[in-house]
Structures are given as C-alpha cells and as structure tokens.
Write a protein that holds these residues in place. Sequence first.
Motif, PDB file in Angstrom:
ATOM      1  N   LEU B  19     -21.539  51.585  -2.787  1.00  0.00           N
ATOM      2  CA  LEU B  19     -21.125  52.986  -2.959  1.00  0.00           C
ATOM      3  C   LEU B  19     -21.279  53.431  -4.416  1.00  0.00           C
ATOM      4  N   LEU B  20     -20.913  52.541  -5.346  1.00  0.00           N
ATOM      5  CA  LEU B  20     -21.076  52.875  -6.773  1.00  0.00           C
ATOM      6  C   LEU B  20     -22.557  53.065  -7.108  1.00  0.00           C
ATOM      7  N   ASP B  21     -23.407  52.209  -6.513  1.00  0.00           N
ATOM      8  CA  ASP B  21     -24.853  52.353  -6.720  1.00  0.00           C
ATOM      9  C   ASP B  21     -25.348  53.710  -6.204  1.00  0.00           C
ATOM     10  N   ARG B  22     -24.839  54.114  -5.045  1.00  0.00           N
ATOM     11  CA  ARG B  22     -25.256  55.405  -4.463  1.00  0.00           C
ATOM     12  C   ARG B  22     -24.842  56.541  -5.392  1.00  0.00           C
ATOM     13  N   LEU B  23     -23.646  56.427  -5.961  1.00  0.00           N
ATOM     14  CA  LEU B  23     -23.178  57.490  -6.851  1.00  0.00           C
ATOM     15  C   LEU B  23     -23.909  57.461  -8.187  1.00  0.00           C
ATOM     16  N   TYR B  24     -24.325  56.258  -8.596  1.00  0.00           N
ATOM     17  CA  TYR B  24     -25.110  56.176  -9.830  1.00  0.00           C
ATOM     18  C   TYR B  24     -26.461  56.858  -9.630  1.00  0.00           C
ATOM     19  N   ALA B  25     -27.085  56.598  -8.450  1.00  0.00           N
ATOM     20  CA  ALA B  25     -28.389  57.200  -8.146  1.00  0.00           C
ATOM     21  C   ALA B  25     -28.252  58.713  -8.026  1.00  0.00           C
ATOM     22  N   GLN B  26     -27.151  59.157  -7.430  1.00  0.00           N
ATOM     23  CA  GLN B  26     -26.919  60.600  -7.313  1.00  0.00           C
ATOM     24  C   GLN B  26     -25.436  60.895  -7.369  1.00  0.00           C
ATOM     25  N   ASP B  27     -25.026  61.492  -8.477  1.00  0.00           N
ATOM     26  CA  ASP B  27     -23.615  61.787  -8.680  1.00  0.00           C
ATOM     27  C   ASP B  27     -23.227  63.012  -7.858  1.00  0.00           C
ATOM     28  N   SER B  28     -21.927  63.278  -7.773  1.00  0.00           N
ATOM     29  CA  SER B  28     -21.451  64.502  -7.152  1.00  0.00           C
ATOM     30  C   SER B  28     -21.829  64.596  -5.676  1.00  0.00           C
ATOM     31  N   GLN B  29     -21.329  63.677  -4.860  1.00  0.00           N
ATOM     32  CA  GLN B  29     -21.641  63.704  -3.424  1.00  0.00           C
ATOM     33  C   GLN B  29     -20.372  63.888  -2.586  1.00  0.00           C
ATOM     34  N   THR B  30     -20.546  64.524  -1.430  1.00  0.00           N
ATOM     35  CA  THR B  30     -19.447  64.639  -0.472  1.00  0.00           C
ATOM     36  C   THR B  30     -19.380  63.358   0.354  1.00  0.00           C
ATOM     37  N   LEU B  31     -18.300  63.216   1.115  1.00  0.00           N
ATOM     38  CA  LEU B  31     -18.143  62.042   1.980  1.00  0.00           C
ATOM     39  C   LEU B  31     -19.316  61.944   2.967  1.00  0.00           C
ATOM     40  N   SER B  32     -19.670  63.061   3.587  1.00  0.00           N
ATOM     41  CA  SER B  32     -20.766  63.049   4.572  1.00  0.00           C
ATOM     42  C   SER B  32     -22.069  62.586   3.944  1.00  0.00           C
ATOM     43  N   GLU B  33     -22.325  63.055   2.732  1.00  0.00           N
ATOM     44  CA  GLU B  33     -23.568  62.644   2.054  1.00  0.00           C
ATOM     45  C   GLU B  33     -23.549  61.154   1.747  1.00  0.00           C
ATOM     46  N   LEU B  34     -22.394  60.657   1.342  1.00  0.00           N
ATOM     47  CA  LEU B  34     -22.294  59.227   1.032  1.00  0.00           C
ATOM     48  C   LEU B  34     -22.474  58.379   2.291  1.00  0.00           C
ATOM     49  N   CYS B  35     -22.006  58.884   3.431  1.00  0.00           N
ATOM     50  CA  CYS B  35     -22.109  58.138   4.691  1.00  0.00           C
ATOM     51  C   CYS B  35     -23.545  58.071   5.190  1.00  0.00           C
ATOM     52  N   ARG B  36     -24.333  59.065   4.828  1.00  0.00           N
ATOM     53  CA  ARG B  36     -25.657  59.239   5.427  1.00  0.00           C
ATOM     54  C   ARG B  36     -26.533  57.993   5.351  1.00  0.00           C
ATOM     55  N   HIS B  37     -26.556  57.336   4.188  1.00  0.00           N
ATOM     56  CA  HIS B  37     -27.500  56.223   4.033  1.00  0.00           C
ATOM     57  C   HIS B  37     -26.826  54.856   4.056  1.00  0.00           C
ATOM     58  N   LEU B  38     -25.593  54.810   4.529  1.00  0.00           N
ATOM     59  CA  LEU B  38     -24.892  53.539   4.513  1.00  0.00           C
ATOM     60  C   LEU B  38     -24.609  53.056   5.929  1.00  0.00           C
ATOM     61  N   ALA B  39     -24.704  51.737   6.101  1.00  0.00           N
ATOM     62  CA  ALA B  39     -24.407  51.156   7.405  1.00  0.00           C
ATOM     63  C   ALA B  39     -22.905  50.894   7.502  1.00  0.00           C
ATOM     64  N   MET B  40     -22.116  51.970   7.350  1.00  0.00           N
ATOM     65  CA  MET B  40     -20.652  51.833   7.380  1.00  0.00           C
ATOM     66  C   MET B  40     -20.118  53.020   8.161  1.00  0.00           C
ATOM     67  N   THR B  41     -18.973  52.828   8.814  1.00  0.00           N
ATOM     68  CA  THR B  41     -18.371  53.967   9.510  1.00  0.00           C
ATOM     69  C   THR B  41     -17.796  54.920   8.475  1.00  0.00           C
ATOM     70  N   ARG B  42     -17.602  56.148   8.902  1.00  0.00           N
ATOM     71  CA  ARG B  42     -17.012  57.156   8.027  1.00  0.00           C
ATOM     72  C   ARG B  42     -15.628  56.696   7.555  1.00  0.00           C
ATOM     73  N   GLN B  43     -14.903  56.087   8.483  1.00  0.00           N
ATOM     74  CA  GLN B  43     -13.560  55.594   8.152  1.00  0.00           C
ATOM     75  C   GLN B  43     -13.635  54.480   7.093  1.00  0.00           C
ATOM     76  N   GLY B  44     -14.634  53.594   7.259  1.00  0.00           N
ATOM     77  CA  GLY B  44     -14.832  52.518   6.287  1.00  0.00           C
ATOM     78  C   GLY B  44     -15.147  53.058   4.902  1.00  0.00           C
ATOM     79  N   VAL B  45     -16.020  54.053   4.856  1.00  0.00           N
ATOM     80  CA  VAL B  45     -16.384  54.654   3.565  1.00  0.00           C
ATOM     81  C   VAL B  45     -15.150  55.307   2.937  1.00  0.00           C
ATOM     82  N   THR B  46     -14.358  55.999   3.757  1.00  0.00           N
ATOM     83  CA  THR B  46     -13.141  56.648   3.258  1.00  0.00           C
ATOM     84  C   THR B  46     -12.195  55.624   2.625  1.00  0.00           C
TER      85      THR B  46
END
Lengths: 153, 107
Positions: B19-46
């Motif tokens: 998740l930190l890598d995703r934010l480093y690649a692109q800062d300022s993301q919503t939860l939905s955007e962060l979930c998009r490319h991850l093999a994790m449930t929305r609840q897990g990401v939260t």
Amino acid sequence: MRAAGRSRFVYVIYIRSTPQKVWKALTDSKFIRQYWFGMDIQSAWKKGSPWKMTLPDGMPTDTGKILEIEPPKRMVIHWQHEWQKDIKAEGPGRCTIELKKVQASVRVTITHEINRPKSKLIEAVAGGWPLILSNLKSLLENGKIAVKDHPRH
Amino acid sequence: MSDADLLFKALADKGRRKLLDRLYAQDSQTLSELCRHLAMTRQGVTQHLAVLEAASLVAVQRRGREKLHFLNPVPLQQIYDRWIYKFEKPRLKALSSLKRRLEGGQG
C-alpha cells in the motif's frame, strides 16, 4: 498525482510539546537556524507580510507572503522559489501549516501544493520537509537536533 | 504501544508495504482507487490503512465527500535519524572535509 493539474503532499508529525512552543519554533529565527540546516526565515508573521527564506550567507532561496495566519494554529504561505531557474519558472505554490493539540502532543500537518502536475517545486520541498520536521521534533523534545550535516544538503 | 512499536508493526506486513508503494507511485488516492490494483478485499485495505494511519505513515485529508490518502515519509526519516545516520556519519565527515580542502579552505 490524482487531482488533475495539481501536485500536493501532506506530511504529519507528532511532537511532544505545546502548540505555543511549536509555533515559536516555526517563526523564530533563533530556533529555525538550529533545525533547518542553517537556513533562516524572516517575516513579521502578520497577514499580508512578506516572507523570505535565506541561505546562511543571506542569499534568498524562496520568497512569498503570509496569506493567512492564526497563531498558534494555522498559517498559509504563498511560496515562490527563487534559486533554481526551472523551479522558479513554475511560479508560486502554497504551504499550509496546521497545529493541533492531541493529548500531550501537537500534530503538525504540512500541506504543500501547486496548481500544476508533476511539479519540481513539490518534488524539491517534499525531500526537505521530512528532515526539517524530524530535526524540529528532536530539538523540541530533547533539546538537540538529530542530524547536523545531511547528505542531501 | 510506543510510536516506534506502532511504526515497526505497521511496516512488518507485506500488504501494508505494498500500500505504501502504491501511494509512493501515486499520492492522494481514495480507498476505491487503492483497492483497484490490489489483491485484497476492501475491508482488508481499510484495516491496513487504519494501522498505517495509527503509525502516521499515511495521512488522510478530506476534500468534500472524498477521503484522500497520502504517504507520510516523516516517520521513515526518524528511522533514518535513529538507525542509519550514525553509521553514515564518518563517511559524511570525510566528504565534508574533502570538500573544504578542494574548495581551498583549511580542511
């Protein structure tokens, strides 16, 4: 970055101190020179007053003015870089500093932004703020800074 | 738990580092955007974001109805100050005395 046409970062640090002490450390040259790697900042710290950051020899690297100020809670600085041509050409950005008391600490939030994508100003200041904030925390909590000569300075 | 414990606990998980890598690649993301490319449930990401926020590695800003997530590297800088800088210090001292000599000072 996400919002079209904008670059922004948000940095946060918790310092075991009071908002009044952190505010003084952010606005008093005597303090600033200790944790900002010898840089100095001069301003009257009133709404509309000029603001200037200088190297130890007095050369200005960044100029601007105070857009909003509400001690010891919040200030917004109009921030124009002057030193490197390509960064200067980007025009001014905005730096917002917010202090909030959280239990026995102060949460310091720095938001630095400019209305253009992939900004070099934002990239440059993004590298500097963590060092400065970390040193500020050490100075206020332990009375001395952690890092004197930084490899990136 | 101390600040350092929270920080190392937050970093001790592969999913959270991702998740930190995703934010480093692109800062300022919503939860939905962060979930998009991850093999994790929305609840897990939260849940991961909550641990990262508690360790101050992620800062959150509200813009209207959106909640935007930002990578906050300041605690990593504190790890640097605490654990890395002291080992680099001799090399930095050598470099700065070399610089003084090359520039004609007394070194």
